[in-house]
Design an enzyme around this catalytic site. Structure first.
Site: not given
Length: 177
Positions: A18-21, A93
């Site tokens: 949901y973010g930087t990936l 992570e």
């Protein structure tokens, strides 16, 4: 491409990012590399079945907080990954360092028509600070980590060498901002 083409197909896992990936964001290079080695397959755009808080913490880092029923239904992407890929994602992570926890989550396809609900996993901000981070953000979250938030992200190599992410989180939570 089917998920059976993934290396170690007996060890496939579905990971909601949901973010930087996500595609177009700073850490997506890892999923690109894993896809190139047949250790990851993009499955499409998905959304959480239930609402969760999603906040932007220190260094522009997004944190999904494990408080079901708060926040929004979160938009993200789903990947099927091998056991090797899961290990690499866990390292990124900071699972062993208490930055995130990989926990089950129900997601649904964003496609119109016949939505499919799946139980997958996602990286949640660690329970040691997750709820406090939600309160620090005045219990105001976002539905999606967008480009303008990604621009604030500070890559690991550009961070203060003397601080780890938990130090940044502690300082962030104690600040008056």
């Amino acid at each position: 491409m089917s998920t059976t083409s993934i290396n170690n197909h007996h060890q496939t896992n579905q990971i909601f990012v949901y973010g930087t990936l996500k595609r177009g964001f700073p850490n997506h290079y890892l999923l690109e590399n894993l896809t190139a080695s047949n250790d990851a397959v993009f499955m499409g755009g998905y959304k959480t079945l239930n609402s969760y808080p999603l906040v932007c913490g220190p260094l522009g880092i997004p944190f999904l907080i494990n408080i079901p029923g708060s926040g929004h239904r979160i938009k993200g992407e789903l990947y099927s990954v091998s056991g090797r890929a899961l290990t690499r994602l866990d390292e990124l992570e900071g699972i062993s360092r208490g930055h995130y926890e990989r926990l089950p989550l129900e997601v649904v396809t964003e496609e119109k028509g016949d939505p499919r609900v799946m139980v997958v996993e996602a990286y949640f901000g660690h329970r040691d600070f997750g709820e406090e981070m939600w309160r620090k953000n005045e219990e105001i979250g976002m539905e999606e980590y967008l480009d303008k938030m990604g621009e604030k992200y500070v890559r690991v190599e550009n961070r203060d060498v003397g601080l780890n992410l938990k130090d940044y989180i502690r300082v962030y939570l104690q600040s008056n901002e």
